[in-house]
Scaffold this motif. Structure first.
Motif, PDB file in Angstrom:
ATOM      1  N   UNK A 139       0.834  -1.200   0.000  1.00 31.28           N
ATOM      2  CA  UNK A 139       0.000   0.000   0.000  1.00 31.28           C
ATOM      3  C   UNK A 139       0.871   1.254   0.000  1.00 31.28           C
ATOM      4  N   UNK A 140       1.913   1.274   0.822  1.00 35.92           N
ATOM      5  CA  UNK A 140       2.835   2.416   0.841  1.00 35.92           C
ATOM      6  C   UNK A 140       3.509   2.585  -0.511  1.00 35.92           C
ATOM      7  N   UNK A 141       3.907   1.484  -1.122  1.00 33.74           N
ATOM      8  CA  UNK A 141       4.577   1.536  -2.416  1.00 33.74           C
ATOM      9  C   UNK A 141       3.657   2.086  -3.494  1.00 33.74           C
TER      10      UNK A 141
ATOM     11  N   UNK B 101       4.638  13.954   0.332  1.00 30.53           N
ATOM     12  CA  UNK B 101       4.915  14.035   1.757  1.00 30.53           C
ATOM     13  C   UNK B 101       4.182  12.884   2.442  1.00 30.53           C
ATOM     14  N   UNK B 102       4.482  12.633   3.689  1.00 29.75           N
ATOM     15  CA  UNK B 102       3.771  11.597   4.433  1.00 29.75           C
ATOM     16  C   UNK B 102       2.283  11.934   4.508  1.00 29.75           C
ATOM     17  N   UNK B 103       1.982  13.207   4.677  1.00 26.65           N
ATOM     18  CA  UNK B 103       0.584  13.642   4.730  1.00 26.65           C
ATOM     19  C   UNK B 103      -0.132  13.344   3.411  1.00 26.65           C
ATOM     20  N   UNK B 104       0.522  13.607   2.286  1.00 27.27           N
ATOM     21  CA  UNK B 104      -0.070  13.344   0.973  1.00 27.27           C
ATOM     22  C   UNK B 104      -0.265  11.848   0.772  1.00 27.27           C
ATOM     23  N   UNK B 105       0.722  11.041   1.165  1.00 26.20           N
ATOM     24  CA  UNK B 105       0.617   9.593   1.044  1.00 26.20           C
ATOM     25  C   UNK B 105      -0.576   9.079   1.838  1.00 26.20           C
ATOM     26  N   UNK B 106      -0.690   9.509   3.070  1.00 27.22           N
ATOM     27  CA  UNK B 106      -1.809   9.070   3.912  1.00 27.22           C
ATOM     28  C   UNK B 106      -3.139   9.512   3.319  1.00 27.22           C
ATOM     29  N   UNK B 107      -3.199  10.730   2.801  1.00 28.35           N
ATOM     30  CA  UNK B 107      -4.422  11.235   2.195  1.00 28.35           C
ATOM     31  C   UNK B 107      -4.836  10.420   0.985  1.00 28.35           C
ATOM     32  N   UNK B 108      -3.887  10.065   0.139  1.00 31.83           N
ATOM     33  CA  UNK B 108      -4.204   9.275  -1.051  1.00 31.83           C
ATOM     34  C   UNK B 108      -4.674   7.883  -0.651  1.00 31.83           C
ATOM     35  N   UNK B 109      -4.023   7.268   0.332  1.00 29.61           N
ATOM     36  CA  UNK B 109      -4.442   5.940   0.779  1.00 29.61           C
ATOM     37  C   UNK B 109      -5.842   5.977   1.390  1.00 29.61           C
ATOM     38  N   UNK B 110      -6.149   7.028   2.132  1.00 26.91           N
ATOM     39  CA  UNK B 110      -7.503   7.181   2.684  1.00 26.91           C
ATOM     40  C   UNK B 110      -8.522   7.366   1.567  1.00 26.91           C
TER      41      UNK B 110
END
Length: 80
Positions: free
Chosen positions: A49-51, A66-75
């Protein structure tokens, strides 16, 4: 898709982008996202999922997420 020495295997559907801003470097971002997941002690499916999220955000935005953008996209992907 991914597999490990413990015999686990998994698949994660990454985000589709009809009009990518950039594609060169997406594989490197995939690898980096997977490595971040491993460094954080995540399981195989979470590493995938992170990849996928890291490379997907990169292709969409044209820059490393950014970590925030990654988390937002996964959500966002989880809500689809």
């Amino acid at each position: 898709a991914g597999a490990n020495r413990a015999g686990e295997s998994d698949w994660f559907d990454g985000p589709f982008t009809a009009k990518p801003r950039i594609s060169t470097g997406a594989g490197d971002h995939f690898t980096g996202g997977f490595a971040i997941g491993q460094a954080a002690g995540l399981g195989l499916s979470e590493c995938l999922a992170c990849a996928c999220g890291t490379s997907g955000a990169y292709v969409r935005d044209g820059e490393s997420p950014t970590l925030e953008r990654l988390c937002g996209l996964l959500e966002e992907m989880a809500g689809e």
